[in-house]
Design an enzyme around this catalytic site. Structure first.
Site, mmCIF file in Angstrom:
data_model
loop_
_atom_site.group_PDB
_atom_site.id
_atom_site.type_symbol
_atom_site.label_atom_id
_atom_site.label_comp_id
_atom_site.label_asym_id
_atom_site.label_seq_id
_atom_site.Cartn_x
_atom_site.Cartn_y
_atom_site.Cartn_z
ATOM 1 N N GLU A 165 0.857 -1.188 0.000
ATOM 2 C CA GLU A 165 0.000 0.000 0.000
ATOM 3 C C GLU A 165 0.891 1.235 0.000
ATOM 4 O OE1 GLU A 165 -3.471 -0.313 2.251
ATOM 5 O OE2 GLU A 165 -3.740 1.835 2.520
ATOM 6 N N GLU A 192 -10.601 4.633 9.228
ATOM 7 C CA GLU A 192 -10.833 4.304 7.818
ATOM 8 C C GLU A 192 -11.423 2.898 7.656
ATOM 9 O OE1 GLU A 192 -6.992 5.119 5.947
ATOM 10 O OE2 GLU A 192 -7.669 7.171 5.581
ATOM 11 N N ARG A 234 -2.222 3.506 16.964
ATOM 12 C CA ARG A 234 -2.197 4.703 16.104
ATOM 13 C C ARG A 234 -3.317 5.692 16.431
ATOM 14 N NH1 ARG A 234 -2.664 3.952 10.538
ATOM 15 N NH2 ARG A 234 -0.865 5.130 9.829
ATOM 16 N N ARG A 237 -11.497 17.685 10.248
ATOM 17 C CA ARG A 237 -10.722 16.456 10.353
ATOM 18 C C ARG A 237 -9.414 16.683 11.108
ATOM 19 N NH1 ARG A 237 -8.934 12.746 5.159
ATOM 20 N NH2 ARG A 237 -6.990 12.017 6.078
ATOM 21 N N LYS A 262 0.848 10.622 13.580
ATOM 22 C CA LYS A 262 1.466 11.133 12.350
ATOM 23 C C LYS A 262 1.986 12.548 12.582
ATOM 24 C CE LYS A 262 -1.108 8.395 9.009
ATOM 25 N NZ LYS A 262 -1.878 8.335 7.750
ATOM 26 N N ASP A 296 -2.724 14.217 7.154
ATOM 27 C CA ASP A 296 -2.269 12.940 6.605
ATOM 28 C C ASP A 296 -1.071 13.099 5.673
ATOM 29 O OD1 ASP A 296 -2.043 10.360 5.791
ATOM 30 O OD2 ASP A 296 -3.874 10.299 4.608
ATOM 31 N N GLU A 314 5.027 9.236 13.811
ATOM 32 C CA GLU A 314 5.029 8.424 12.590
ATOM 33 C C GLU A 314 5.319 9.342 11.413
ATOM 34 O OE1 GLU A 314 1.701 5.577 11.995
ATOM 35 O OE2 GLU A 314 1.596 6.300 9.936
ATOM 36 N N GLU A 329 3.968 9.043 -0.752
ATOM 37 C CA GLU A 329 2.563 8.960 -1.169
ATOM 38 C C GLU A 329 2.055 10.288 -1.725
ATOM 39 O OE1 GLU A 329 -0.144 7.796 1.957
ATOM 40 O OE2 GLU A 329 -1.904 8.252 0.737
#
Ligand code: BDP
Length: 691
Positions: free
Chosen positions: A163, A287, A320, A331, A355, A360, A382, A388
């Site tokens: 991924e 998610e 996480r 968000r 994160k 994100d 993280e 990405e």
């Protein structure tokens, strides 16, 4: 127009066979010509013809590796490796991974550490000094890592896809294990040890419950056995529904007795075959992944159940904080809202993995307000090494400056200066590693793996230092090469921001693959916080997300005085302006330009900067082997085209709202908005990877 065809899960078998045949032909021909410059050796390219004398006061598999590395590469005099309990101040840490390197003359060098692992790190340190021309006698080095846990997260699926991976398939060949053991596992371990990475999570956070089946654990054991002498502990991502899916239980409720027992039994089973197993990484209620909230329980109750199962074995849970539930709230606020009220409820072998930014892994985010906010909870960061949101493995984006900006951000927690680096107790990096010959899809992306390891060891190293080390080991010691390439690398992250999302814009990517621009994108029926408009809020008045009191007030989650600085549009740094403020098109920026003009100049600057990279690189033709030269050259061409695509798409789209001309002294668009809107890339690694 866009030549981008990454490997997908559905690579047909005949293509794979063809690839193998081509590979064999390639290797045979390169064997005749000498070593192929295919990037497979990473930064570990030193000559191995030395015959150094190395002595050690203990024998062990890790020390044997240190001895072998030194014997074959060390060009100086004798090296003594000594396990020694009480060693010098700087080299002490809880994990006993520190070391000292001392010498009076070149003739004899002593590396001391309380642990075998420390000696191995010391050996790699010495070899790094040699490989970068930085040996200065007498040596008097004391080192110890800032964090005890420096861990890679592989988002690798059991079917071999990765991924958000842009370097081919997974390096873990589950279908071949345990019988066939790829030589890559050892090379991987060695590369990580050489930069101080001491742990790895083998599988995707979107975890298949099957990873915990006995036949899979037998395969995991093989990998753990190979990584162990290199000082690397293995962890697994687990699916919260495992008790139901593979255990046959009626529920996975963390307060259910049978469920708790199931996890205890599973932990016992794992530790029987992998006695130094690290623990679990968990993506829960995020998610669509299952989690404790499915049963009306909290994240703390879920994490603690797993922590209790691991505790007798000294295992840990990395839980996480990447959660955003479908509420109407911003968000960017949700992880904080979910986790801060749970502060103090987590058991001591739970670490909350956050994160770097609140959304994100965007090209640039302010740090997540969770750093510094949880006083009685262990928190780790993280980072995303895989690109990405930064042009995948096509674009050059050296990420040390990004991570440094993050680690050096002042949270002002407790009303005093407190840098992010000091609020965390470990660092994870989402790996960019795959089975491509050069490991990371592009040669230059290897530098991000390298930088992650070096910064996780010592967050105070400068990006410049790290780039310098990496270039010297990977390419050349010649300053005529090192200096311009280093410059290019150091500017590359900011360049990507300029042509993708300057001034705090974020998440205006094409839906799904996150490669190209789609500020106009709409996912029919998709949740609002998956739509680009949610993030840029463009209208005829201006652009940007209002996170002040008149908007979502996400700024309130930060401490003073940062909070006040961000609330005030005039003091909010330009780099985060549109992250925090819906700003009028005619707003006067610090440069004196209007917002609209500034935006145009930033996009244009990004394009010009990539053009400059091409010039810098092309000049190096005689300094680099043809293979790597051409590879990088071709990637920069893609990047240059993509930069124009980004600039035209974003400016032409935003212009329909600003209704102002693009300043006449910058490059004119070469694309039409309507045409750009038709582009639909067929890159859905994501779709293939998510099962
Ligand atoms: C997003 C990725 C998605 C990951 C998710 C996560 O798009 O593939 O599963 O983060 O971190 O960035 O869980």
């Amino acid at each position: 127009m866009i030549r981008y065809t990454p490997l997908t899960a559905e690579e047909p078998e005949n293509r794979t066979q063809m690839k193998n045949i081509l590979l064999i032909i390639f290797f045979l021909s390169s064997a005749l010509q000498g070593f192929a410059e295919d990037g497979s050796r990473l930064w570990l390219r030193a000559d191995t013809k030395a015959h150094a004398t190395v002595a050690a006061n203990k024998k062990s598999p890790s020390i044997d590796i240190a001895i072998a590395e030194l014997q074959t590469q060390w060009q100086g005099g004798k090296v003594n490796l000594m396990i020694q309990k009480g060693i010098a101040g700087q080299a002490r840490n809880d994990n006993h991974e520190g070391y000292t390197i001392t010498s009076n003359t070149q003739k004899e060098i002593t590396i001391k550490s309380p642990s075998e692992k420390g000696l191995l790190y010391g050996a790699y340190h010495l070899l790094r000094l040699q490989a970068t021309n930085k040996l200065a006698y007498p040596l008097n080095i004391q080192e110890s890592p800032k964090y005890n846990l420096r861990i890679l997260n592989h988002w690798d699926n059991l079917n071999g896809t990765v991924e958000r991976g842009y370097a081919g398939h997974s390096i873990w060949r589950w279908d071949e294990l345990p019988e066939v053991v790829s030589p890559r596992y050892k090379e991987y371990a060695r590369a990580n040890a050489s930069i101080g990475i001491n742990a790895t999570v083998l599988n995707n956070v979107n975890a298949s419950p099957l990873i915990l089946k006995p036949e899979m654990l037998a395969k995991v054991k093989i990998i753990a056995d190979i990584l162990r002498p290199y000082g690397i502990k293995v962890f697994l991502s687990v699916n919260f529904s495992s008790p139901t899916v593979i255990g046959g239980l009626a529920t996975s409720d963390p307060l259910d007795k049978a469920v708790r027992q199931w996890w205890k039994d599973k932990a016992n089973e794992i530790y029987k075959i992998i006695p130094d197993f690290g623990g679990f990484l968990v993506k829960a209620n995020s998610e669509g992944q299952p989690g404790p909230q499915d049963f009306g329980r909290t994240h703390a109750e879920g994490a603690n159940m797993l922590a209790d199962a691991l505790k007798p074995h000294n295992g840990i849970v990395m839980w996480r904080a990447f959660v955003y539930n479908p509420t109407n709230d911003d968000r960017a606020k949700q992880a904080y809202m979910e986790f801060v009220p749970l502060d103090g409820q987590f058991h001591d072998n739970v670490i909350i993995q956050v994160k770097n930014g609140p959304i994100d892994f965007q090209p640039r985010e302010p740090f997540s307000p969770l750093f510094g906010a949880m006083k009685q909870t262990k928190v780790m960061a993280e980072l995303q090494i895989t690109q990405e949101y930064l042009g995948h493995s096509n674009h050059l984006a050296f990420l040390a400056p990004m991570w440094q900006e993050f680690l050096e951000s002042d949270t002002y927690a407790n009303g005093k200066s407190s840098f992010v680096a000091n609020t965390i107790m470990a660092i994870a990096g989402v790996a960019n590693i795959g089975d491509d010959t050069n490991w990371t899809g592009s040669h230059l992306a290897q530098a991000n793996w390298y930088a992650f390891g070096r910064l996780a060891w010592n967050p105070q190293l400068t990006s410049e230092n790290i780039a310098d080390e990496w270039i010297r080991q990977t390419f050349s010691q010649d300053d005529a090469f090192v200096e311009p390439v280093k410059d290019m690398m150091l500017n590359s992250w900011e360049t990507v921001i300029n042509y993708m999302m300057p001034l705090g814009l974020h998440h205006i990517f094409a839906v799904g693959h996150h490669y190209g621009p789609e500020p106009w994108g709409v996912i029919p029926g998709g949740r609002p916080d998956w739509q680009p408009w949610y993030f840029h809020n463009v209208d005829t008045v201006g652009v940007g997300f209002d996170r002040t009191k008149s908007g979502s007030d996400a700024i309130s989650q930060y401490y003073s005085p940062l909070k006040e600085e961000l609330y005030n549009i005039h003091t909010c740094p330009d780099k985060w302006l549109l992250w925090f403020h819906h700003t009028p098109w005619n707003y006067t920026m610090k440069s004196g330009r209007s917002l609209w003009d500034e935006l145009c100049y930033k996009y244009d600057l990004g394009v010009q900067q990539v053009r400059d990279f091409q010039k810098i690189w092309d000049k190096q033709e005689n300094q680099v082997d043809a293979e790597r030269f051409q590879h990088i050259q071709s990637r920069l061409k893609i990047q240059a085209r993509d930069a124009v695509w980004w600039k035209d798409a974003c400016l032409l789209y935003f212009q329909t709202f600003s209704r102002q001309p693009i300043p006449y002294d910058i490059e004119r668009p070469v694309n039409d908005l309507d045409e750009l809107k038709q582009i639909k890339l067929k890159i859905s690694n994501y779709e293939n990877a998510k099962r």
